[in-house]
Design a protein around this motif. Sequence first.
Motif, PDB file in Angstrom:
ATOM      1  N   ALA A  74      52.145  65.231  30.688  1.00 21.77           N
ATOM      2  CA  ALA A  74      52.398  64.775  31.031  1.00 21.77           C
ATOM      3  C   ALA A  74      52.140  64.805  32.460  1.00 21.77           C
ATOM      4  O   ALA A  74      51.468  65.037  33.422  1.00 21.77           O
ATOM      5  CB  ALA A  74      52.670  63.119  30.759  1.00 21.77           C
ATOM      6  N   GLU A  75      53.460  65.543  32.488  1.00 25.32           N
ATOM      7  CA  GLU A  75      53.626  66.771  34.194  1.00 25.32           C
ATOM      8  C   GLU A  75      52.300  67.386  34.260  1.00 25.32           C
ATOM      9  O   GLU A  75      51.768  67.854  34.983  1.00 25.32           O
ATOM     10  CB  GLU A  75      54.846  67.770  33.823  1.00 25.32           C
ATOM     11  CG  GLU A  75      55.925  66.442  33.831  1.00 25.32           C
ATOM     12  CD  GLU A  75      57.224  66.482  34.051  1.00 25.32           C
ATOM     13  OE1 GLU A  75      57.654  67.928  33.390  1.00 25.32           O
ATOM     14  OE2 GLU A  75      58.769  66.635  34.350  1.00 25.32           O
ATOM     15  N   SER A  81      52.564  59.753  34.775  1.00 30.49           N
ATOM     16  CA  SER A  81      53.588  59.735  33.781  1.00 30.49           C
ATOM     17  C   SER A  81      53.827  59.987  32.636  1.00 30.49           C
ATOM     18  O   SER A  81      52.728  59.485  32.151  1.00 30.49           O
ATOM     19  CB  SER A  81      53.908  58.914  34.513  1.00 30.49           C
ATOM     20  OG  SER A  81      53.562  57.232  33.687  1.00 30.49           O
ATOM     21  N   MET A  82      55.092  59.910  31.941  1.00 28.47           N
ATOM     22  CA  MET A  82      54.956  59.926  30.514  1.00 28.47           C
ATOM     23  C   MET A  82      54.566  58.509  29.944  1.00 28.47           C
ATOM     24  O   MET A  82      53.451  58.328  29.498  1.00 28.47           O
ATOM     25  CB  MET A  82      56.606  59.855  29.823  1.00 28.47           C
ATOM     26  CG  MET A  82      56.974  61.540  29.655  1.00 28.47           C
ATOM     27  SD  MET A  82      58.827  61.123  28.977  1.00 28.47           S
ATOM     28  CE  MET A  82      58.545  60.747  27.684  1.00 28.47           C
ATOM     29  N   ASP A  95      60.149  64.934  24.475  1.00 24.45           N
ATOM     30  CA  ASP A  95      59.753  66.665  25.275  1.00 24.45           C
ATOM     31  C   ASP A  95      57.792  67.512  25.660  1.00 24.45           C
ATOM     32  O   ASP A  95      58.084  67.296  26.282  1.00 24.45           O
ATOM     33  CB  ASP A  95      60.999  68.340  25.200  1.00 24.45           C
ATOM     34  CG  ASP A  95      61.716  67.672  25.804  1.00 24.45           C
ATOM     35  OD1 ASP A  95      62.745  66.655  26.073  1.00 24.45           O
ATOM     36  OD2 ASP A  95      62.682  68.488  24.764  1.00 24.45           O
ATOM     37  N   ARG A  96      57.839  67.283  24.068  1.00 21.30           N
ATOM     38  CA  ARG A  96      56.200  67.455  24.342  1.00 21.30           C
ATOM     39  C   ARG A  96      55.325  66.632  24.727  1.00 21.30           C
ATOM     40  O   ARG A  96      54.532  67.219  25.850  1.00 21.30           O
ATOM     41  CB  ARG A  96      55.206  67.305  23.103  1.00 21.30           C
ATOM     42  CG  ARG A  96      56.797  69.047  22.463  1.00 21.30           C
ATOM     43  CD  ARG A  96      55.921  69.136  20.707  1.00 21.30           C
ATOM     44  NE  ARG A  96      54.885  67.831  20.178  1.00 21.30           N
ATOM     45  CZ  ARG A  96      56.586  67.877  18.984  1.00 21.30           C
ATOM     46  NH1 ARG A  96      57.678  68.181  18.882  1.00 21.30           N
ATOM     47  NH2 ARG A  96      55.920  66.656  18.839  1.00 21.30           N
ATOM     48  N   ILE A  97      55.831  65.495  24.850  1.00 24.57           N
ATOM     49  CA  ILE A  97      55.362  64.646  25.720  1.00 24.57           C
ATOM     50  C   ILE A  97      55.125  64.680  27.381  1.00 24.57           C
ATOM     51  O   ILE A  97      54.009  64.383  28.271  1.00 24.57           O
ATOM     52  CB  ILE A  97      55.134  63.614  25.127  1.00 24.57           C
ATOM     53  CG1 ILE A  97      55.347  62.684  24.047  1.00 24.57           C
ATOM     54  CG2 ILE A  97      55.171  61.509  26.385  1.00 24.57           C
ATOM     55  CD1 ILE A  97      55.104  61.318  23.031  1.00 24.57           C
ATOM     56  N   LYS A  98      56.055  64.741  27.537  1.00 22.20           N
ATOM     57  CA  LYS A  98      56.890  64.905  29.158  1.00 22.20           C
ATOM     58  C   LYS A  98      56.104  65.753  29.500  1.00 22.20           C
ATOM     59  O   LYS A  98      55.663  65.844  30.398  1.00 22.20           O
ATOM     60  CB  LYS A  98      58.299  64.738  29.263  1.00 22.20           C
ATOM     61  CG  LYS A  98      58.584  65.525  30.974  1.00 22.20           C
ATOM     62  CD  LYS A  98      60.322  65.299  30.695  1.00 22.20           C
ATOM     63  CE  LYS A  98      60.683  65.536  32.722  1.00 22.20           C
ATOM     64  NZ  LYS A  98      62.004  65.765  32.123  1.00 22.20           N
TER      65      LYS A  98
END
Length: 155
Positions: free
Chosen positions: A29-30, A35-36, A23-26
């Motif tokens: 990235a957003e 993208s992830m 969730d933190r990466i997503k």
Amino acid sequence: MTKKPVVQPQDKYVLRLPDGLRDRIKAYAERHGRSMNAEIVRVLEREFPEPWPLADQITQLVSLSSALKDTIKSDDLNKLGDTLLKTVEGVASGRVQGVDEDTRKAVAQWLIDWQSQFDEVQQTDFEMELDDEEQETYTRVGTTAKYVVPPEETH
């Protein structure tokens, strides 16, 4: 019948992430329009950079020095200096490939010695008593050199 586009061969790896990390990466990235996958690859590339072949670095240095012979510009000199230092650091760290271990260690020691001498010179420069004009010049160009034109003599 539609053909699938040919995709370059890529290594694939299934990755298990600790709870919450995905969730933190997503979210990160957003927020940055990636993208992830692109974000994960970006971070991994930064932490595991591609090694530099010695021949490529030497070629780059020779090209820069040739360009300097034709026209010496401050930007070119800075770029040459930066490239030289990055190459030496790359040899010392093992990033530049094709260097035997003894040479790598010798370059690493040279870099340590050079940095120590450079730091001593910098420290000495800052310990000097500078007047306002010297301080301004030093801040602007990194030296206290004075380029004074004497007044013209009157007859």
